[in-house]
Design an enzyme around this catalytic site. Sequence first.
Site: not given
Length: 339
Positions: A47, A52, A77, A92, A94, A100, A162-163, A165
Amino acid sequence: MEKLHKNLTDRNVDIRKVAIIGCGFVGSSTAFALMESGLFSEIVLIDVDHSRAEGEAMDISHGIPFVKPMKIYAGDYDDIVDASIIIITAGAAQKPGETRLQLVQKNVSIFKSIIPEISRRKCEGVLLIVSNPVDILTYVAQKLSGFPVNRVIGSGTVLDTARLKSMLSEHLDIDSRTVHAFIIGEHGDSELAAWSSAAVSGVPLSKFCEMRGHFNHDESERHIQEMVKNSAYEIIERKKATYYGVAMAVRRICEAIARDEKSILSVSSLMQGQYGLKDICLSMPTIVGSDGVEEKVPISLDEDEITKLMASAEALKEIASALDFSLPEIESGADGNEE
């Protein structure tokens, strides 16, 4: 059929190592989900805020005595070179009421600092994009990385599917694992449910609905599709962010890659002529294995669904066509991606 690209065992990668770039809600939830999965023996967190990443690694690693042995640490990296999967969740956040696609300029700038770092290290793992807008950013990652098409994939509509289903299982009062249906196109407002190919254990969905006492198919389909499309907005309005669902979706994709499962998942990847669509990334049912994308599955779509798929692709192309792929020096941002 002759293989056109090397699989994980032929590439210079550690099949048990995964890297996560971005340690906000989505990145840290993904790290936790992968830790519990037992798929990997090494997880490196990166990060822009290194402290963090260190904090998340420390917190998650304290649970290792309850799962399988592994190493979780904050890195940079240089630590991703041999990772079999490189997951990017950096971006950033939402905001409530923000689509989106409105995130695109912010997160394209962030990707311009991240992707070149990956490319210059000649990483041979699969690049898995989770940051939103995921289809646009998968396209950006493909263009900027120079990776083979099969090794750049987005989480796409795996979570949306998935939502779908889950909602169908509630509607029909059945196990969601017996529902076979996909959300395709953009992961966003122009996505669509492929109703004409949906089924429950081989029984066409409309027929199965009638078996369960549901006959108003058009109204039910519209209602369920709207609920799926608006799920993220509803969650963000209530708790300001979404992260658990997408973390589980990422875990599922990683599972298909790490175990070379050849699973059919609605990931986002570059279209190369399927349904007449080219040079844009969007979600279609796709065979996913250790090579990343193996092949798109040509599911049956009716005329209306094809029209909506074309419209979804055009919405994405309009945004992609305005992107600047030059690479100024821009500092990468921390993960705040929402699904």
